[in-house]
Structures are given as C-alpha cells and as structure tokens.
Design a protein around this motif. Structure first.
Motif, PDB file in Angstrom:
ATOM      1  N   MET A  24       6.369   6.697  19.224  1.00  0.00           N
ATOM      2  CA  MET A  24       6.125   6.879  20.662  1.00  0.00           C
ATOM      3  C   MET A  24       5.539   8.271  20.911  1.00  0.00           C
ATOM      4  SD  MET A  24       9.009   6.325  23.583  1.00  0.00           S
ATOM      5  CE  MET A  24       9.819   7.905  23.413  1.00  0.00           C
ATOM      6  N   ASP A  55       7.651   2.053  13.617  1.00  0.00           N
ATOM      7  CA  ASP A  55       7.836   1.409  14.926  1.00  0.00           C
ATOM      8  C   ASP A  55       6.831   1.944  15.932  1.00  0.00           C
ATOM      9  OD1 ASP A  55       9.721  -0.230  16.738  1.00  0.00           O
ATOM     10  OD2 ASP A  55       9.480   1.650  17.829  1.00  0.00           O
ATOM     11  N   TYR A  60       2.741   2.419  24.010  1.00  0.00           N
ATOM     12  CA  TYR A  60       2.941   3.842  23.669  1.00  0.00           C
ATOM     13  C   TYR A  60       1.622   4.611  23.738  1.00  0.00           C
ATOM     14  CZ  TYR A  60       7.649   2.759  21.906  1.00  0.00           C
ATOM     15  OH  TYR A  60       8.953   2.348  21.787  1.00  0.00           O
ATOM     16  N   SER A 159      14.079  -6.323  22.285  1.00  0.00           N
ATOM     17  CA  SER A 159      14.409  -4.936  22.635  1.00  0.00           C
ATOM     18  C   SER A 159      14.828  -4.899  24.107  1.00  0.00           C
ATOM     19  CB  SER A 159      13.162  -4.075  22.386  1.00  0.00           C
ATOM     20  OG  SER A 159      13.205  -2.879  23.122  1.00  0.00           O
ATOM     21  N   ASP A 160      15.818  -4.118  24.412  1.00  0.00           N
ATOM     22  CA  ASP A 160      16.232  -3.887  25.798  1.00  0.00           C
ATOM     23  C   ASP A 160      16.427  -5.184  26.599  1.00  0.00           C
ATOM     24  OD1 ASP A 160      15.906  -1.244  25.003  1.00  0.00           O
ATOM     25  OD2 ASP A 160      13.931  -1.068  25.886  1.00  0.00           O
ATOM     26  N   GLN A 185      16.526  -4.068  19.232  1.00  0.00           N
ATOM     27  CA  GLN A 185      16.219  -2.643  19.378  1.00  0.00           C
ATOM     28  C   GLN A 185      16.777  -2.192  20.724  1.00  0.00           C
ATOM     29  OE1 GLN A 185      12.322   0.139  19.691  1.00  0.00           O
ATOM     30  NE2 GLN A 185      12.243  -1.307  18.011  1.00  0.00           N
ATOM     31  N   TRP A 213      17.289   2.891  19.069  1.00  0.00           N
ATOM     32  CA  TRP A 213      16.358   3.968  19.434  1.00  0.00           C
ATOM     33  C   TRP A 213      17.147   5.042  20.194  1.00  0.00           C
ATOM     34  CZ3 TRP A 213      15.577   5.048  24.647  1.00  0.00           C
ATOM     35  CH2 TRP A 213      15.794   4.020  25.584  1.00  0.00           C
ATOM     36  N   GLY A 214      16.543   6.223  20.313  1.00  0.00           N
ATOM     37  CA  GLY A 214      17.178   7.302  21.072  1.00  0.00           C
ATOM     38  C   GLY A 214      18.425   7.876  20.443  1.00  0.00           C
ATOM     39  N   LEU A 216      19.077  10.699  19.284  1.00  0.00           N
ATOM     40  CA  LEU A 216      19.346  12.079  19.726  1.00  0.00           C
ATOM     41  C   LEU A 216      19.309  12.173  21.246  1.00  0.00           C
ATOM     42  CD1 LEU A 216      17.258  14.164  17.153  1.00  0.00           C
ATOM     43  CD2 LEU A 216      19.614  13.331  16.999  1.00  0.00           C
ATOM     44  N   SER A 217      19.265  11.012  21.893  1.00  0.00           N
ATOM     45  CA  SER A 217      19.187  10.977  23.347  1.00  0.00           C
ATOM     46  C   SER A 217      18.025  11.855  23.841  1.00  0.00           C
ATOM     47  CB  SER A 217      20.521  11.416  23.962  1.00  0.00           C
ATOM     48  OG  SER A 217      20.603  10.922  25.266  1.00  0.00           O
ATOM     49  N   GLY A 218      16.867  11.595  23.255  1.00  0.00           N
ATOM     50  CA  GLY A 218      15.646  12.293  23.663  1.00  0.00           C
ATOM     51  C   GLY A 218      15.634  13.771  23.296  1.00  0.00           C
ATOM     52  N   LYS A 224      19.674  21.873  21.820  1.00  0.00           N
ATOM     53  CA  LYS A 224      18.731  22.924  22.254  1.00  0.00           C
ATOM     54  C   LYS A 224      18.692  23.097  23.773  1.00  0.00           C
ATOM     55  CE  LYS A 224      14.664  19.942  21.950  1.00  0.00           C
ATOM     56  NZ  LYS A 224      13.452  19.713  21.192  1.00  0.00           N
ATOM     57  N   ARG A 237      11.076  17.462  25.851  1.00  0.00           N
ATOM     58  CA  ARG A 237      10.736  16.339  26.729  1.00  0.00           C
ATOM     59  C   ARG A 237      11.637  16.228  27.961  1.00  0.00           C
ATOM     60  NH1 ARG A 237      12.209  10.639  24.254  1.00  0.00           N
ATOM     61  NH2 ARG A 237      11.191  11.534  22.451  1.00  0.00           N
ATOM     62  N   THR A 292       8.406  15.452  17.489  1.00  0.00           N
ATOM     63  CA  THR A 292       7.122  15.985  17.951  1.00  0.00           C
ATOM     64  C   THR A 292       6.636  17.096  17.016  1.00  0.00           C
ATOM     65  OG1 THR A 292       8.251  17.564  19.394  1.00  0.00           O
ATOM     66  CG2 THR A 292       7.567  15.487  20.397  1.00  0.00           C
ATOM     67  N   GLN A 296      11.232  19.090  12.977  1.00  0.00           N
ATOM     68  CA  GLN A 296      12.208  18.104  13.473  1.00  0.00           C
ATOM     69  C   GLN A 296      12.321  16.935  12.490  1.00  0.00           C
ATOM     70  OE1 GLN A 296      10.663  17.001  17.304  1.00  0.00           O
ATOM     71  NE2 GLN A 296      11.407  18.852  18.324  1.00  0.00           N
ATOM     72  N   ASP A 299      14.331  17.895   9.488  1.00  0.00           N
ATOM     73  CA  ASP A 299      15.737  17.914   9.872  1.00  0.00           C
ATOM     74  C   ASP A 299      16.315  16.497   9.797  1.00  0.00           C
ATOM     75  OD1 ASP A 299      17.845  19.415  10.678  1.00  0.00           O
ATOM     76  OD2 ASP A 299      17.321  19.493  12.804  1.00  0.00           O
TER      77      ASP A 299
HETATM   78  N1  LIG Z   1      12.537  -0.089  22.608  1.00  0.00           N
HETATM   79  C1  LIG Z   1      12.519   0.900  23.474  1.00  0.00           C
HETATM   80  O1  LIG Z   1      12.658   0.695  24.688  1.00  0.00           O
HETATM   81  C2  LIG Z   1      12.326   2.300  22.976  1.00  0.00           C
HETATM   82  C3  LIG Z   1      12.490   3.369  23.879  1.00  0.00           C
HETATM   83  C4  LIG Z   1      12.309   4.669  23.390  1.00  0.00           C
HETATM   84  C5  LIG Z   1      11.968   4.870  22.060  1.00  0.00           C
HETATM   85  N2  LIG Z   1      11.791   3.810  21.204  1.00  0.00           N
HETATM   86  C6  LIG Z   1      11.402   4.023  19.786  1.00  0.00           C
HETATM   87  O2  LIG Z   1      12.366   4.875  19.178  1.00  0.00           O
HETATM   88  C7  LIG Z   1      11.735   6.063  18.687  1.00  0.00           C
HETATM   89  C8  LIG Z   1      12.688   7.225  18.852  1.00  0.00           C
HETATM   90  O3  LIG Z   1      13.100   7.318  20.221  1.00  0.00           O
HETATM   91  P1  LIG Z   1      13.384   8.700  20.894  1.00  0.00           P
HETATM   92  O4  LIG Z   1      12.150   9.527  20.786  1.00  0.00           O
HETATM   93  O5  LIG Z   1      13.953   8.476  22.238  1.00  0.00           O
HETATM   94  O6  LIG Z   1      14.489   9.290  19.865  1.00  0.00           O
HETATM   95  P2  LIG Z   1      15.462  10.522  19.959  1.00  0.00           P
HETATM   96  O7  LIG Z   1      15.877  10.803  18.567  1.00  0.00           O
HETATM   97  O8  LIG Z   1      16.543  10.313  20.934  1.00  0.00           O
HETATM   98  O9  LIG Z   1      14.581  11.731  20.549  1.00  0.00           O
HETATM   99  C9  LIG Z   1      13.527  12.247  19.796  1.00  0.00           C
HETATM  100  C10 LIG Z   1      13.078  13.536  20.408  1.00  0.00           C
HETATM  101  O10 LIG Z   1      14.083  14.531  20.254  1.00  0.00           O
HETATM  102  C11 LIG Z   1      13.483  15.786  19.937  1.00  0.00           C
HETATM  103  N3  LIG Z   1      13.917  16.103  18.559  1.00  0.00           N
HETATM  104  C12 LIG Z   1      13.882  15.299  17.466  1.00  0.00           C
HETATM  105  N4  LIG Z   1      14.407  15.907  16.380  1.00  0.00           N
HETATM  106  C13 LIG Z   1      14.811  17.112  16.790  1.00  0.00           C
HETATM  107  C14 LIG Z   1      15.418  18.213  16.148  1.00  0.00           C
HETATM  108  N5  LIG Z   1      15.725  18.150  14.848  1.00  0.00           N
HETATM  109  N6  LIG Z   1      15.701  19.319  16.861  1.00  0.00           N
HETATM  110  C15 LIG Z   1      15.397  19.386  18.184  1.00  0.00           C
HETATM  111  N7  LIG Z   1      14.797  18.376  18.864  1.00  0.00           N
HETATM  112  C16 LIG Z   1      14.506  17.244  18.186  1.00  0.00           C
HETATM  113  C17 LIG Z   1      11.979  15.572  20.044  1.00  0.00           C
HETATM  114  O11 LIG Z   1      11.538  15.751  21.381  1.00  0.00           O
HETATM  115  P3  LIG Z   1      11.074  17.170  22.011  1.00  0.00           P
HETATM  116  O12 LIG Z   1      10.254  17.872  20.980  1.00  0.00           O
HETATM  117  O13 LIG Z   1      10.363  16.813  23.252  1.00  0.00           O
HETATM  118  O14 LIG Z   1      12.332  17.890  22.309  1.00  0.00           O
HETATM  119  C18 LIG Z   1      11.845  14.100  19.723  1.00  0.00           C
HETATM  120  O15 LIG Z   1      10.664  13.524  20.193  1.00  0.00           O
HETATM  121  C19 LIG Z   1      10.421   6.175  19.483  1.00  0.00           C
HETATM  122  O16 LIG Z   1       9.424   6.900  18.803  1.00  0.00           O
HETATM  123  C20 LIG Z   1      10.051   4.713  19.614  1.00  0.00           C
HETATM  124  O17 LIG Z   1       9.423   4.251  18.414  1.00  0.00           O
HETATM  125  C21 LIG Z   1      11.988   2.537  21.656  1.00  0.00           C
END
Ligand SMILES: NC(=O)c1ccc[n+]([C@@H]2O[C@H](COP(=O)([O-])OP(=O)(O)OC[C@H]3O[C@@H](n4cnc5c(N)ncnc54)[C@H](OP(=O)(O)O)[C@@H]3O)[C@@H](O)[C@H]2O)c1
Length: 375
Positions: A24, A55, A60, A159-160, A185, A213-214, A216-218, A224, A237, A292, A296, A299
C-alpha cells in the motif's frame, strides 16, 4: 521462526512466508509511502531474504502499487516464485456504480485491470477488499469459483467482511461443491483485537487462514508518537494529511505504555515486539507488513526471529485484552465454569480465544445440591 519457514495458506496447498510484503506504500499518490527506488529496494530485500508473498490492491496508490509490483516481478523474472495477492471492491470511475462493489460485472472489470497492471495472466490470490453491504453471497461465490475454474485466479479470500458473511459463503461452498475461501485479511494488532470475538474462531472452525493487516496500527505501536493533549505528535502517516483513523485514544496510549515497558525489558524495539505478537497469535498464517523506509523493513524482517518470554507476553495480553461485551462474556472462563460444573474441560478448539476477555464476575463455587434439586 524465519521468513523461509513457509506455511500453507489456510487449508490449501499454497506455501507462503510468515511475513507478507504489503505494498500500500508503493507509490506516494496517497500522501505517504515510498517512491519507486525505495519500493524496489524493499521488494529486492524481501525476496532476497526468502520472502515469497506480496500483497497489493487495485485501489492502492490509484493503481501505481500494482504497476510497480508487476514491473519488479517481471524484471526479477520471479513470477513462478512469488505469490501475488490483489483485491477488488473500491470504485474506479467516479459516477459509475458498477465500476466498484462486489457484483459480477465489477469483479470481471477489476480483474482485467489488475492483470494488465501486474503484467501477468493469473493471480495467485484474489481478495474481495471490503463488504459492499449489498451483493448477495451467492453471486460473489459463484463468480470467484468461475474465475478459479477459468484459470484466472488460483485462490480467493475475504477482507474486511463481517464474520457471518464469510461463514455463510464457506458453508455454501462446502455444501455446493464450489471453491472454498482460502484466507481472511483483517486488521489485527495489540490495539485492535476485535476479530478475536467472531472472525478468528470462525476461521479456525472453517479451515480459513488469517493474514492480518495493520500489525503496528499504522506505526502507532512503533512508539514514535507521543501524547499531545488528546492527540499525538510524531512524524509519520498518523499525523500526516493522509491520516483517516484516529489511533490516539486513551485506551491505545495505555496499551502503548505497557508495550514500551515490555520492549525495554526484552531489549527489543517496540515495533518488533508488536509484530512478533501478531505473527504468533492463534490462527495467524502470515502477517502483512508495511514500510515507507528501508530501516523500517529491516526492523520488521527481524521481528519473528525471537520468542517473547511468557511472562512478558502475558502482560501484553492483559494490557490489550478486548472489553468483555455481550454475548462473549458468557464464554469467559468464569462463566464456563458454571457450564461445566466447576470442572476443567479441554475442548476441541486449538486455542481458546476468550481467555483474555476481561472476566465476568467470578462464578460462585457450584452448589451441586441446589443444582440437582433444580432439575
Ligand atoms: N485489507 C485492508 O483493508 C488493508 C488495509 C490496510 C493495509 N492493508 C495491507 O497491509 C499492509 C500493511 O498495513 P499497514 O501499513 O497498515 O501496517 P502497519 O504495520 O500497521 O503500519 C505500517 C506503517 O508503520 C510505519 N512503520 C513500519 N515499520 C516501522 C518501524 N519499524 N518503526 C517506525 N514506524 C514504522 C510506517 O509508516 P510511517 O512511515 O508513515 O510512519 C509503515 O508504513 C499494507 O501495505 C497493505 O498491503 C490491507
């Protein structure tokens, strides 16, 4: 656990890595994300480490994510190696209700677009992205079954969606000899555990894998962000213009405080602990990561290589336990003790999902005499 400890996707023969690369963030069209160079570096690093599960979704970054994935896979000559998942549902043409949703007309339209952008003639996994609140289960199931039989997709997932919706679909598939749902998902993390009430027990009962998904809760669970009154401060974000979910609630800050203490004691970054927790929860097949920046991703890739000590895990579970609400409070241990006359019964379910739920009032010790006289 390592990235190359492949596992089957639910009750299928498809082998996937325990961490799936979310894309995404491939493209910056949504106001956050990574440019093409960083996206390619992420793709190469993930594949180089042995990951095989990608994914994306047609929506996206307005289709750019699929285009980048298609380009990277083609240039790496990796089509046979990677498992590509994409999704349909979200509207693609303003003013046209049939260029979105889960009806048969849109599924075929969306699929053709995804195949073109991904430069492939089949998808490994095709997700319904979100319930559209109206298309009948039967129409979605028969369309996706046809696509498997036409060779355009190998497997499909939901999903959802509400739990009742996918449960009805899977039951119909079993009874009518149609293709079965391979995977779900849904959002799942220390601050979002709602799916433990219905979705995870249903998925386990129905042989469906779970790809959360999520985790790390975004980015909230990376630690941080800091409190700023009732809001949050930090770069990412969640404080940017693209932010649509409010993660800065009192409950979430309390869970984050517990996570930060556990991470400190374990000597690991909070993001790794949060990711590890999600990846090792009952019913989880493969967690979808998002990044991003390369740092990350590094990590996160190391996040499944250790075990959270039992005592620390217990503290995380307790701090993040979902609220006990009706009717799930009837399934908590205290109420179940009344069901089984105070004995402990080991049921068939591989992992009891309701143990963490904050208990209903403790049951009085069973009064066998009174109970017997009532019958
Ligand atoms: N089915 C659905 O409805 C749905 C919805 C959402 C996502 N997804 C899928 O799930 C994937 C992951 O979702 P998500 O992006 O919400 O996952 P997440 O793990 O909750 O958040 C990822 C975000 O956290 C930050 N981050 C990641 N690693 C980090 C670290 N080590 N230290 C600090 N910040 C860190 C980055 O954003 P920043 O750099 O902006 O802080 C990164 O984009 C997406 O790419 C997509 O493929 C599906």
């Amino acid at each position: 656990m390592k990235l190359t400890d492949y596992t089957t996707l639910g009750r299928t023969g498809l082998r996937v890595s325990p961490l799936c690369l979310g894309t995404m963030t491939f493209g910056t069209e949504w106001g956050f994300g990574a440019d093409e160079k960083v996206s390619r570096d992420q793709f190469d690093r993930y594949l180089g480490a042995g990951g095989n599960f990608i994914d994306t979704a047609d929506a996206y970054t307005n289709g750019h994510s699929e285009e980048l994935v298609g380009k990277f896979v083609a240039e790496a000559k990796a089509r046979d190696r990677v498992v590509i998942a994409t999704k349909f549902t979200f509207g693609a043409q303003p003013g046209n209700p049939n260029a979105g949703g889960n009806g048969r007309k849109n599924i075929y339209r969306a699929l053709e677009g995804s195949l073109r952008r991904l430069k492939t003639d089949y998808l490994d996994l095709y997700y319904l992205h979100a319930w559209d609140t109206m298309t009948p289960v039967e129409e979605v199931l028969s369309t996706l079954t046809d696509l498997v039989r036409e060779g355009k997709i190998r497997y499909f997932g939901m999903s959802d969606t509400p739990a009742w919706y996918f449960s009805r679909m899977q039951t119909l598939a079993e009874k009518e000899g149609k293709e079965r749902i391979a995977t779900l998902q849904l959002e799942y993390s220390l601050v979002e555990r709602s799916i433990e009430r219905e979705h995870i027990p249903a998925a386990q009962e129905l042989g469906i894998g779970l790809c959360p998904w999520g985790p790390l809760s975004g980015g909230f669970l990376s630690g941080k962000y800091t409190r700023e009154g009732s809001s949050g401060r930090g770069e990412g974000r969640l404080t940017g213009p693209g932010s649509i979910w409010n993660k800065f609630t009192e409950r979430n800050w309390r869970i984050l405080d517990a996570l930060l203490m556990v991470a400190k004691e374990a000597g690991k970054p909070p993001a790794q602990i949060a990711m590890n927790w999600a990846a090792t929860q009952p019913g989880v097949t493969s967690v979808i990561l998002g990044a991003t920046k390369m740092s990350q991703l590094e990590d996160t890739l190391a996040a499944v290589e250790f075990t959270i000590p039992g005592e620390l895990r217990k503290r995380l579970d307790e701090a993040s336990a979902p609220e006990s609400i009706h009717p799930y409070n009837f399934y908590a241990p205290a109420m179940q003790a009344r069901v089984s006359g105070g004995t402990t019964v080991q049921g068939w379910r591989p992992a009891p999902m309701y143990e963490g739920a904050k208990a209903a009032p403790a049951a009085p010790p069973p009064d066998r005499k009174a109970a017997a006289s009532e019958r």
